[in-house]
Structure formats: structure tokens, C-alpha cells
Design an enzyme around this catalytic site. Structure first.
Site, PDB file in Angstrom:
ATOM      1  N   GLU A 192      -4.866   2.254   2.472  1.00 40.30           N
ATOM      2  CA  GLU A 192      -5.007   1.079   3.338  1.00 40.30           C
ATOM      3  C   GLU A 192      -5.180   1.496   4.788  1.00 40.30           C
ATOM      4  OE1 GLU A 192      -3.720  -2.108   6.091  1.00 40.30           O
ATOM      5  OE2 GLU A 192      -2.829  -0.157   5.819  1.00 40.30           O
ATOM      6  N   HIS A 227       0.834  -1.213   0.000  1.00 41.24           N
ATOM      7  CA  HIS A 227       0.000   0.000   0.000  1.00 41.24           C
ATOM      8  C   HIS A 227       0.863   1.255   0.000  1.00 41.24           C
ATOM      9  CE1 HIS A 227       0.252   1.045   4.351  1.00 41.24           C
ATOM     10  NE2 HIS A 227       0.189  -0.252   4.592  1.00 41.24           N
ATOM     11  N   ASP A 235       6.233   0.770   6.622  1.00 43.01           N
ATOM     12  CA  ASP A 235       4.775   0.607   6.455  1.00 43.01           C
ATOM     13  C   ASP A 235       4.260   1.669   5.496  1.00 43.01           C
ATOM     14  OD1 ASP A 235       2.163  -0.129   6.707  1.00 43.01           O
ATOM     15  OD2 ASP A 235       1.904   0.650   8.720  1.00 43.01           O
TER      16      ASP A 235
HETATM   17 ZN   LIG Z   1       0.669  -1.201   6.390  1.00 39.92          ZN
END
Ligand SMILES: [Zn+2]
Length: 475
Positions: free
Chosen positions: A331, A285, A297
Site C-alpha cells: 500500500e 495493509h 500503520d
Molecule cells: Zn497505512
């Protein structure tokens, strides 16, 4: 039309055949070539540096998100992939001022207050600009909150439920995270429904460098009270002070919800040959929380997925099935990108042979988890042999192996794949200001690229059917 001499036609044919991509399938020699190409390439790390250093944070609706879409699309076009920007309306929540201090507690020396380190949760409502002051009610869990329901109205509820790093150290990081985020989601909602003035959670992370970890709250329109994550140290402090007597906090949070924004899933296809109508997704994402630069992330997931196409292009390998790289929108606080893709592809979902998703950071990879049916168990033996030198040959079968972005596809029967990663450290910096490029080990990133390139290629060239995931297992 001009007539060419025969020698020119022959020369042209020879030239073209040298340029035509090879389809070496899943032969061990081809698999080894992919692994070696991935392990010696810096391409993914360079793309990760572009994304995190040049763009930075990429929360949905932000200028960073829009710039990231263009950057990834341009990089994929440069590789020669067929790029489509799929429109997605994304939420636009903007962080404001955030501060807190403990202004009243038993034993407080006159004139003193204690600062509390916190950060607003996504979807949080706002306090008045000048802040609100209320008594803090520290609870251990849902049952504790329900048992003290009569006290909730007008209070600032703190869920003092801490991340269990010991579980994370023993391979259960995801479960440890889930134990805490139940309160970030369901707990914030429950406190709002019970009339709390604001709600706080202990940060969902293990490093305890007094870092607050943001994340999506469970709050919706109509129930949007101020909500924040406090650093674990401050959650502990408040629990200790509350045990001495009444505790009051002055809290200022001024986030805003702005109108939805037009964004995109970035879709980049490497077309297949004889099975071009079937698709193997490889994805991560593109959005990130606003505090850090989303290196782990999920910058790692995005650039590893992009690098699958780079690796195959370098080798001039063409897959039988179409390989589709997707950098998903939104996301973190809405999953609107995944929903838009599902909506557009529900009718032809069976043409999706498999879906790979990476969203658990850049720790050392050990192998792959999959929801492909058990009957397909031995199908990956040659692939696992090729991954042995990377130390990533493990394969784990689960009823659901999908992260948030391919879960919907999995529920419709598409087998999902997600790397099995050492994630014992993943939640140390997750959703904090410290999720930055320096946290990513370049060697591990190369191993990730080798792992996802090999799996994606292998799935795209398999002769035998993979079967369908048991979607019912997740519903
Ligand atoms: Zn993530």
C-alpha cells in the site's frame, strides 16, 4: 463399507451437530456475544506483537515483508481459514546512507556547520556517494516555487509547509495530512521537472520531537532526484537561516531501486453458508515503511481484520456470506496489491457485497464511515445498538469512505467501510522510527476488533440488499 450399529450412527450425528457452526444471523444476542468475545480477547494484540516484535519493518520487497506474509498466512491457517496467496510484483526501493549539514549561511561562525535531521522519501534518487553541495531555496507553496522558477535549477528546494496539528486536534487530521503530502507527492515532482538538484519537504506529522517522517515521493523513473523529509524543527531552522541570506547544504542520500520482487496479498476466507458466493472483505495493509515497525500503520488494521475470523471461530459462528480477510501488499509505495486484486476480480466485482478497510491507526474508534447509499441508511440500527457499550455506535455516510486499498472496488460500486477513529495523534509517529508496538493501547485495539468484527459479521448476514456505492463520486 462397514455397517454401523444404529446407536453409533445416532451418537455420530449428535456429535457432529454439536460441532457444526451456528448461523445465528443478526439477532441482538449474537451481536452481543461477538462484542463480548472481542472485548475480552488478547489474540489481536498477540498477533500485533508477533508482527512488530518478531518481523519488524515490512517495506515492499524486503525480507521483513516476505516473513510477514508467511506469519499472517500461518496464523490464518491455524484458525482454519482457507488461505490463498495472491501473487503481486512489488517495487523494491532500499534506503541507503542519509545525512545533511548546513555548510554555509550568513553569520556562520568560522568552521561550524549545522546538522539537519532528515530521511529519504520512498522512490528518492541518490546523490553521489560523497554527497552534493548546493544552495537551499526555501519556498512556501507551489505558487512561490513557480514565481521563483528562474532560481530553481541546481538548487535544493525546500517546501517549508508545516503539518497543522490544530486542525488534527479538531477532527481534521486527514485533511491536515493532505495539505502537506501534496508537496511530498506533487511538489517533489514539480521541483524535479524544474531542474532542482534535490528536493526537501517538511515532515508530515505533528509531534515535533525532531523526527523525520518518510512517505512516498511523487518521483518516477527519469525524474528521480534526491528527495527527503526533514524534521519540522530543521525546516523551521532553514527558513530562519534563509531569511538571513544565502544558505548551502551538503546532502548525502544513497537509496537504490532494485528489480521488482515477487510478493503476495494474503487472502483468508471464512466460507459462508447460503450466500457463500457473495463476499465481505475486511482488510488492512501488511507492508510498512522501513523506519519503524508499522504498529499503527498498518499492523493494527491487519490484526483487527485477522481477529474478525478468530472471534467468529471462537463462537463457532458461520456467516451467510463469505468473509474474506485481506492483508494487502504494497500500500505504501505503489498499491500493487490493490491493483492485482482489482485486476483479478473486476469481472466478478458485483459478488463483492461490501469492503471494510482499517488504515488510520489504533486511536479510540467511535463508529464507522461508509459509502453505502443513503437509501440503506437505517440498515444498521441493531448493529449500532450492540456497539453502544463500546462507544462506537456512530455512522457517517460519505461519497467515498475508502482508503487506498479498497478505493478501486468502491469506484466499481462496492460499498466501502472504514472505522471512524480519534486520529488526532495518529500523525505524531506516522511513517517514523517511533511507530512501534508501545504506541498501541491494548484496550483500544480490543474496541477496534469489536467494531470490525461486528460490522463484518452484520454485513455478511444482512437480509436486505445494501445497494451499490456511487463510484462516480470518486472518479
Ligand atoms: Zn497505512
Amino acid at each position: 463399507m462397514s455397517r454401523k450399529p444404529l446407536y453409533l450412527i445416532l451418537a455420530t450425528c449428535l456429535f457432529n451437530s454439536a460441532a457444526v457452526a451456528a448461523t445465528p444471523g443478526n439477532q441482538p444476542a449474537a451481536l452481543n456475544q461477538i462484542r463480548e468475545a472481542a472485548l475480552k480477547s488478547d489474540w489481536a494484540y498477540e498477533r500485533l506483537a508477533d508482527l512488530t516484535d518478531l518481523v519488524g519493518p515490512r517495506l515492499s520487497g524486503s525480507a521483513g515483508e516476505a516473513a510477514a506474509v508467511q506469519q499472517v498466512a500461518a496464523a490464518m491457517r491455524k484458525l482454519g481459514a482457507t488461505v490463498t496467496l495472491q501473487p503481486v510484483k512489488v517495487p523494491h526501493w532500499v534506503r541507503g546512507a542519509e545525512s545533511a549539514e548546513l555548510v554555509e549561511y550568513s553569520g556562520r561562525p568560522a568552521g561550524l556547520s549545522q546538522k539537519v535531521v532528515l530521511t529519504a522519501l520512498g522512490g528518492s534518487g541518490a546523490t553521489p556517494a560523497a554527497g552534493l553541495t548546493a544552495q537551499v531555496m526555501v519556498v512556501r507553496d507551489f505558487d512561490d516555487l513557480k514565481a521563483r522558477a528562474a532560481e530553481v535549477k541546481g538548487r535544493i528546494v525546500l517546501f517549508d509547509v508545516r503539518f497543522d496539528q490544530d486542525m488534527a486536534n479538531h477532527g481534521l487530521a486527514g485533511q491536515a495530512y493532505g495539505q502537506v503530502t501534496r508537496y511530498r507527492g506533487g511538489g517533489t515532482r514539480m521541483a524535479a521537472e524544474m531542474g532542482a538538484a534535490a528536493v526537501l519537504v517538511s515532515s508530515a506529522g505533528g509531534a515535533n520531537y525532531r523526527l523525520p517522517h518518510t512517505g512516498a515521493s511523487g518521483l518516477q523513473d527519469g525524474l528521480r532526484i534526491p528527495a527527503a523529509a526533514v524534521a519540522v524543527e530543521d525546516s523551521l531552522l532553514m527558513a530562519r537561516l534563509a531569511a538571513r541570506g544565502p544558505l548551502s547544504m551538503k546532502l548525502t542520500l544513497t537509496p537504490q531501486i532494485l528489480p521488482d520482487v515477487d510478493s503476495f496479498n494474503v487472502i483468508a476466507d471464512l466460507p459462508g453458508t447460503d450466500k457463500a458466493g457473495e463476499i465481505v472483505i475486511v482488510s488492512g495493509h501488511l507492508d510498512s515503511w522501513d523506519l519503524g515497525t508499522g504498529a499503527n500503520d498498518d499492523g493494527t488494521g491487519v490484526v483487527s481484520s485477522m481477529a474478525v475470523i478468530d472471534t467468529l471461530k471462537k463462537l463457532n459462528f458461520q456467516p451467510r456470506r463469505t468473509i474474506r480477510m485481506i492483508a494487502w501488499a504494497n500500500e505504501e509505495n505503489g498499491s500493487r496489491g490493490a491493483q492485482a486484486y482489482l485486476e483479478a476480480n473486476k469481472a466478478g466485482v458485483e459478488k463483492h457485497f461490501a469492503a471494510v478497510e482499517t488504515d488510520e491507526g489504533s486511536g479510540r474508534p467511535f463508529g464507522m464511515r461508509t459509502s453505502a447509499p443513503q437509501s440503506a441508511g437505517a440498515f444498521a440500527a441493531p448493529l449500532q445498538a450492540a456497539l453502544l457499550p463500546v462507544g462506537a455506535a456512530a455512522m457517517q455516510r460519505l461519497d467515498s469512505a475508502a482508503g487506498a486499498d479498497v478505493r478501486g472496488l468502491e469506484q466499481l460500486g462496492v460499498p466501502s467501510f472504514s472505522p471512524l477513529i480519534d486520529d488526532s495523534d495518529y500523525f505524531s509517529y506516522h511513517h517514523t522510527a517511533a511507530d512501534t508496538l508501545d504506541k498501541v493501547d491494548p484496550q483500544n485495539l480490543k474496541r477496534h476488533v469489536a467494531l470490525v468484527s461486528l460490522w463484518t459479521w452484520y454485513l455478511a448476514n444482512m437480509e436486505q440488499p445494501l445497494g451499490r456505492a456511487n463510484g462516480a463520486a470518486r472518479q
